[in-house]
Design a protein around this motif. Structure first.
Motif, PDB file in Angstrom:
ATOM      1  N   ALA A  35       0.833  -1.205   0.000  1.00 53.80           N
ATOM      2  CA  ALA A  35       0.000   0.000   0.000  1.00 53.80           C
ATOM      3  C   ALA A  35       0.871   1.259   0.000  1.00 53.80           C
ATOM      4  N   THR A  36       1.965   1.227   0.756  1.00 57.73           N
ATOM      5  CA  THR A  36       2.868   2.373   0.799  1.00 57.73           C
ATOM      6  C   THR A  36       3.505   2.618  -0.565  1.00 57.73           C
ATOM      7  N   ALA A  80       2.359   1.658  -3.494  1.00 52.49           N
ATOM      8  CA  ALA A  80       1.330   2.075  -4.447  1.00 52.49           C
ATOM      9  C   ALA A  80       0.985   3.553  -4.265  1.00 52.49           C
ATOM     10  N   TYR A  81       0.957   4.018  -3.013  1.00 51.65           N
ATOM     11  CA  TYR A  81       0.662   5.436  -2.794  1.00 51.65           C
ATOM     12  C   TYR A  81       1.781   6.318  -3.334  1.00 51.65           C
ATOM     13  N   THR A 112       1.246   6.849  -6.966  1.00 56.35           N
ATOM     14  CA  THR A 112       0.189   7.824  -7.264  1.00 56.35           C
ATOM     15  C   THR A 112       0.668   9.254  -6.996  1.00 56.35           C
ATOM     16  N   SER A 125      -4.348   4.767  -9.424  1.00 53.52           N
ATOM     17  CA  SER A 125      -4.950   4.770  -8.084  1.00 53.52           C
ATOM     18  C   SER A 125      -5.572   3.434  -7.704  1.00 53.52           C
ATOM     19  N   TYR A 173      -3.540   1.118  -5.470  1.00 53.66           N
ATOM     20  CA  TYR A 173      -3.412   1.675  -4.123  1.00 53.66           C
ATOM     21  C   TYR A 173      -4.653   1.375  -3.291  1.00 53.66           C
ATOM     22  N   LEU A 211      -4.690  -0.843  -0.043  1.00 53.94           N
ATOM     23  CA  LEU A 211      -5.111  -0.198   1.193  1.00 53.94           C
ATOM     24  C   LEU A 211      -6.219  -0.988   1.871  1.00 53.94           C
ATOM     25  N   CYS A 255       3.817   9.152   4.403  1.00 45.75           N
ATOM     26  CA  CYS A 255       3.321   7.796   4.198  1.00 45.75           C
ATOM     27  C   CYS A 255       4.457   6.790   4.257  1.00 45.75           C
TER      28      CYS A 255
END
Length: 261
Positions: A20-21, A23-24, A27, A61, A64, A68, A195
């Motif tokens: 998740a980190t 992927a963010y 973005t 997105s 992510y 998440l 993040c």
């Protein structure tokens, strides 16, 4: 009291939080791609390229949001199991009940304070090293910067995007889209760095708390199952009565150690 193994779940939780980190971060860096596509649209005066930039950001997105959702589910389960284990540890004195391990993540505004208190409980009652308490502070501060910063940046970007010409027709109007993506990068870096710090700190906390709890659970002494009234085979003495694990007051061990079962 029932106990729960947390080692495998901790690994899955760490992987999901890491995904998740990452992927963010992708973005957050999308304006680099968006600015390039906007320049191409300006050179060709092609609105379809601008539409392609919007669709590309949506595609960026999606991973992510999926990561998440997965990480959030695993984190809630891990937090609840780790908190329930404290109830089985003699001498543990958590400040919040197991219900807060779930509600603390889900209730708005409450999720700005309670998760940090729950993690502090888990760290204090699982790992006897007070010098590690700063990890909770680092995670909590960076997590708040990420949550607040991400929402603030998203709202500001939406307001700027709404002021753009919906159907650009000339070089000047296409150039506004180029400036939009170029100006969007710097503000996104603040929540992106927060993040990254929060993700690393949380993974470290999960692994240390889980290792300490799993070590304590693995040192618990199981009782030998014996039927009541059985005294052994003819001519042979029966097995000794099962001894319960010694229960003593919880005392911090030496440096770098974990509490006993």
């Amino acid at each position: 009291m029932p106990t729960y193994g947390v080692r495998g779940l901790a690994v899955a939780c760490a992987l999901a939080v890491g995904a998740a980190t990452l992927a963010y971060l992708l973005t957050a860096l999308f304006p680099l791609v968006g600015a390039r596509m906007a320049r191409s649209a300006a050179e060709q005066l092609d609105r379809d390229v601008l539409l392609g930039a919007v669709l590309a950001e949506v595609l960026f997105s999606l991973p992510y949001f999926l990561a998440l959702l997965t990480a959030g589910t695993l984190v809630v389960i891990w937090t609840w199991r780790a908190r329930k284990n404290l109830d089985a540890f003699p001498g543990a004195t958590p400040n919040l009940g197991p219900a807060w391990a779930i509600a603390g993540w889900l209730v708005p505004l409450v999720n700005l304070v309670v998760p940090a208190r729950v993690l502090a409980d888990l760290l204090r009652n699982s790992v006897w090293q007070r010098r590690q308490a700063w990890l909770v502070g680092v995670w909590w501060a960076s997590w708040l910067v990420f949550l607040i910063g991400d929402r603030f940046v998203a709202r500001a970007e939406q307001q700027r995007y709404d002021r753009l010409t919906e159907l650009p027709r000339n070089d000047a109007e296409f150039a506004t889209y180029v400036r939009f993506y170029e100006d969007a990068l710097a503000p996104r870096l603040v929540p992106a760095v927060a993040c990254l710090v929060a993700g690393i700190a949380f993974v470290v906390l999960v692994r240390r708390i889980s290792a300490a709890q799993q070590d304590r659970l693995s040192r618990a002494v199981p009782a030998w199952p014996v039927q009541a009234g059985w005294s052994g085979w003819p001519g042979q003495p029966g097995p000794p009565a099962p001894a319960l694990p010694a229960m003593s007051a919880q005392i911090p061990p030496g440096p770098d150690g974990t509490i006993g079962a």
